[in-house]
Design a protein around this motif. Structure first.
Motif, PDB file in Angstrom:
ATOM      1  N   ASN A   1       0.654  -1.369   0.036  1.00 30.33           N
ATOM      2  CA  ASN A   1      -0.031  -0.103   0.100  1.00 30.33           C
ATOM      3  C   ASN A   1       0.750   1.345   0.067  1.00 30.33           C
ATOM      4  OD1 ASN A   1      -1.875  -2.106   0.610  1.00 30.33           O
ATOM      5  ND2 ASN A   1      -3.343  -0.605   1.510  1.00 30.33           N
ATOM      6  N   ASN A   2       1.934   1.279   0.661  1.00 22.41           N
ATOM      7  CA  ASN A   2       2.821   2.370   0.612  1.00 22.41           C
ATOM      8  C   ASN A   2       3.516   2.673  -0.721  1.00 22.41           C
ATOM      9  OD1 ASN A   2       4.188   4.558   2.167  1.00 22.41           O
ATOM     10  ND2 ASN A   2       6.021   3.352   1.564  1.00 22.41           N
ATOM     11  N   ALA A   3       3.646   1.689  -1.334  1.00 18.02           N
ATOM     12  CA  ALA A   3       4.241   1.810  -2.778  1.00 18.02           C
ATOM     13  C   ALA A   3       3.046   2.525  -3.668  1.00 18.02           C
ATOM     14  CB  ALA A   3       4.575   0.578  -3.431  1.00 18.02           C
ATOM     15  N   TRP A   4       1.803   2.078  -3.442  1.00 14.89           N
ATOM     16  CA  TRP A   4       0.841   2.679  -4.299  1.00 14.89           C
ATOM     17  C   TRP A   4       0.604   4.149  -3.844  1.00 14.89           C
ATOM     18  CZ3 TRP A   4      -1.026   1.502  -8.658  1.00 14.89           C
ATOM     19  CH2 TRP A   4      -1.051   0.012  -8.998  1.00 14.89           C
ATOM     20  N   ARG A   5       0.739   4.561  -2.554  1.00 13.58           N
ATOM     21  CA  ARG A   5       0.492   5.551  -2.070  1.00 13.58           C
ATOM     22  C   ARG A   5       1.588   6.763  -2.838  1.00 13.58           C
ATOM     23  NH1 ARG A   5      -1.612   3.344   2.658  1.00 13.58           N
ATOM     24  NH2 ARG A   5       0.483   2.893   3.586  1.00 13.58           N
ATOM     25  N   GLU A   6       2.714   6.430  -2.770  1.00 14.46           N
ATOM     26  CA  GLU A   6       3.890   6.942  -3.395  1.00 14.46           C
ATOM     27  C   GLU A   6       3.571   7.123  -4.911  1.00 14.46           C
ATOM     28  OE1 GLU A   6       7.537   4.896  -2.434  1.00 14.46           O
ATOM     29  OE2 GLU A   6       7.364   5.431  -0.285  1.00 14.46           O
ATOM     30  N   PHE A   7       3.281   6.110  -5.501  1.00 15.86           N
ATOM     31  CA  PHE A   7       2.788   6.271  -7.040  1.00 15.86           C
ATOM     32  C   PHE A   7       1.677   7.367  -7.216  1.00 15.86           C
ATOM     33  CE2 PHE A   7      -0.018   4.945 -10.641  1.00 15.86           C
ATOM     34  CZ  PHE A   7       1.117   5.257 -11.489  1.00 15.86           C
ATOM     35  N   ARG A   8       0.528   7.203  -6.170  1.00 17.93           N
ATOM     36  CA  ARG A   8      -0.495   8.323  -6.468  1.00 17.93           C
ATOM     37  C   ARG A   8      -0.205   9.603  -6.056  1.00 17.93           C
ATOM     38  NH1 ARG A   8      -3.909   7.792  -1.342  1.00 17.93           N
ATOM     39  NH2 ARG A   8      -1.978   8.988  -0.772  1.00 17.93           N
ATOM     40  N   ASP A   9       0.801   9.800  -5.149  1.00 20.96           N
ATOM     41  CA  ASP A   9       1.450  11.293  -4.788  1.00 20.96           C
ATOM     42  C   ASP A   9       2.300  11.685  -5.787  1.00 20.96           C
ATOM     43  OD1 ASP A   9       0.010  10.949  -2.384  1.00 20.96           O
ATOM     44  OD2 ASP A   9       1.812  10.581  -1.424  1.00 20.96           O
ATOM     45  N   ARG A  10       2.991  10.909  -6.712  1.00 17.75           N
ATOM     46  CA  ARG A  10       3.800  11.370  -7.735  1.00 17.75           C
ATOM     47  C   ARG A  10       2.981  11.608  -9.199  1.00 17.75           C
ATOM     48  NH1 ARG A  10       6.755   6.669  -6.610  1.00 17.75           N
ATOM     49  NH2 ARG A  10       6.221   5.851  -8.787  1.00 17.75           N
ATOM     50  N   LYS A  11       1.941  10.732  -9.280  1.00 16.95           N
ATOM     51  CA  LYS A  11       1.143  10.559 -10.567  1.00 16.95           C
ATOM     52  C   LYS A  11      -0.340  10.981 -10.129  1.00 16.95           C
ATOM     53  CE  LYS A  11       2.735   9.166 -14.299  1.00 16.95           C
ATOM     54  NZ  LYS A  11       3.276   9.928 -15.169  1.00 16.95           N
ATOM     55  N   GLN A  12      -0.568  11.925  -9.739  1.00 24.21           N
ATOM     56  CA  GLN A  12      -2.021  12.285  -9.289  1.00 24.21           C
ATOM     57  C   GLN A  12      -2.986  12.053 -10.589  1.00 24.21           C
ATOM     58  OE1 GLN A  12      -2.282  15.874  -7.113  1.00 24.21           O
ATOM     59  NE2 GLN A  12      -0.584  15.138  -5.800  1.00 24.21           N
TER      60      GLN A  12
END
Length: 74
Positions: free
Chosen positions: A29-40
């Motif tokens: 989930n942390n990896a997905w949160r980081e992706f979401r924050d980078r690629k909104q």
């Protein structure tokens, strides 16, 4: 995008490994949160590509991609 339309059946111990203890979803989930924050405003193809990268990174070998609520083996 409905994320629950794209799930992979995995063994319980693998699920615990990627989501870890502590209740925040672990490294997966942390990896997905980081992706979401980078690629909104990520496009579907970018999301699918990242999902494939995570499947490789977390060494997931599961069944077919299926909706979360699908019957096992259906």
């Amino acid at each position: 995008m409905k994320i629950h339309d794209y799930t992979m059946p995995i063994p319980r111990e693998v699920h615990r490994r990627i989501h870890g203890p502590g209740g925040n979803g672990g490294a997966w989930n942390n990896a997905w949160r980081e992706f979401r924050d980078r690629k909104q405003n990520a496009r579907p193809d970018e999301i699918f590509k990242f999902a494939g990268e995570l499947i490789h990174r977390f060494e997931l070998i599961g069944g077919p991609i299926q909706p979360y609520y699908a019957r096992p083996g259906a």
